[in-house]
Scaffold this motif. Structure first.
Motif, short mmCIF file in Angstrom:
data_model
loop_
_atom_site.label_atom_id
_atom_site.label_comp_id
_atom_site.label_asym_id
_atom_site.label_seq_id
_atom_site.Cartn_x
_atom_site.Cartn_y
_atom_site.Cartn_z
N GLY A 148 0.78 -1.26 -0.05
CA GLY A 148 0.08 -0.02 -0.06
C GLY A 148 0.81 1.32 0.06
O GLY A 148 0.53 2.29 -0.67
N GLU A 149 1.90 1.17 0.82
CA GLU A 149 2.76 2.45 0.77
C GLU A 149 3.60 2.58 -0.57
O GLU A 149 3.54 3.82 -0.98
CB GLU A 149 3.83 2.31 1.99
N PHE A 150 3.94 1.65 -1.06
CA PHE A 150 4.64 1.46 -2.55
C PHE A 150 3.60 2.17 -3.47
O PHE A 150 3.94 3.22 -4.31
CB PHE A 150 5.04 0.26 -2.99
N ILE A 151 2.37 1.53 -3.78
CA ILE A 151 1.70 1.92 -4.80
C ILE A 151 1.11 3.51 -4.46
O ILE A 151 0.74 4.18 -5.09
CB ILE A 151 0.39 1.19 -4.70
N GLY A 152 0.56 3.80 -3.21
CA GLY A 152 0.19 4.89 -2.81
C GLY A 152 1.09 6.01 -2.97
O GLY A 152 0.85 7.13 -3.37
#
Length: 295
Positions: free
Chosen positions: A27-31
């Motif tokens: 989630g942190e990567f895509i966000g």
């Protein structure tokens, strides 16, 4: 007959320890990729051939709105930090473990680089879109450092106060965080292109293959700002700011309801119970402050 909620809970699978790590990391990567794709691409689009004042407003709006919408989407998945300085603040305040903070840090750098590369690759005449951070308009190295330091500390402190406190308005946290980033960009775009985020500065310089001599201030300044924000948050928690606020509100209500000339004094514990109305909250706040005192 069991209700629908218990029925749904019975069907949920057990979450593994590995899943508790890779899902927030993803989630942190895509966000971060989505945030910088919208922010950097939008900032370039609105600033082309625009007067300086209009361009600054457009860049600030692109970054503020980009953060706001992506934070609303990813807040429940990873916390929507998207910024190593915010991650450092959460690490210092005990909201993240060392391992998860390191994982977030790597994901933010990789995701930010992907987002900026996508913004460059999906627009024509893409030499202009990278928007690297550099000092301009006579801004000195020292002033640029402290500009990044103070603005990042404000952003990190707003993040901590609107997300980590888990108040009834936590679901609205992306709104003040986005407006904070908007305000920071209004201030800093004219002087250093407003990084306020090491992942953003790294990603744009990496994609442009241009690391300027003053690139270090976009790392040290924001990270020091994150440390200051964490220190301020711990300081206010140490002095039980939420209980003090509840006591002041209860005292004001008691004084308003009292007869003319009557002196009233509300006990802090009673104020906490009366104002917050939750035994859970009154138990959490003292234990949190005691933890900071023991530390």
């Amino acid at each position: 007959m069991p209700n629908s909620s218990s029925h749904n809970l019975s069907k949920r699978k057990v979450v593994s320890e590995l899943q508790r790590w890779w899902v927030p990391a993803l989630g942190e990567f895509i966000g971060t990729a989505m945030f910088l794709y919208l922010a950097v691409g939008g900032a370039d689009a609105v600033s082309r051939a625009a007067p300086e004042g209009t361009a600054v407003l457009g860049v600030a709006f692109a970054f503020g709105m980009g953060l706001m919408v992506t934070a609303w989407a990813f807040g429940r998945i990873s916390g929507a930090q998207f910024n190593p300085a915010i991650t450092l603040s959460c690490l210092i305040t005990g909201k993240l473990s060392v391992g998860k903070a390191c994982m977030y840090f790597i994901c933010q750098l990789l995701g930010g680089s992907l987002g900026v590369a996508m913004a460059r690759g999906t627009t024509p005449d893409n030499a202009h879109i990278v928007g690297i951070n550099h000092l301009k308009n006579g801004e000195s190295l020292a002033r640029g450092f402290f500009l990044e330091f103070w603005l990042t500390s404000i952003l990190c402190f707003v993040y901590l106060m609107t997300t980590e406190e888990r108040s009834n308005c936590s679901f609205m946290a992306p709104l003040p965080i986005g407006f904070t980033l908007f305000s920071c960009h209004l201030f800093a775009v004219r002087y250093d292109n407003a990084a306020i985020n090491p992942a953003r500065a790294f990603a744009t310089s990496l994609v442009a293959r241009d690391f300027t001599r003053d690139h270090w201030i976009y790392w040290i300044g924001p990270l020091c700002g994150g440390i200051l924000a964490a220190a301020l948050y711990i300081l206010f928690c140490y002095f039980d700011f939420d209980i003090v606020d509840a006591a002041n509100k209860a005292q004001h209500r008691a004084e308003t309801a009292a007869a003319p000339g009557e002196t009233v004094k509300v006990d802090v514990i009673d104020a906490n119970k009366n104002d917050i109305g939750s035994s859970t909250r009154s138990q959490i706040a003292p234990s949190r402050s005691e933890a900071y005192r023991r530390a």
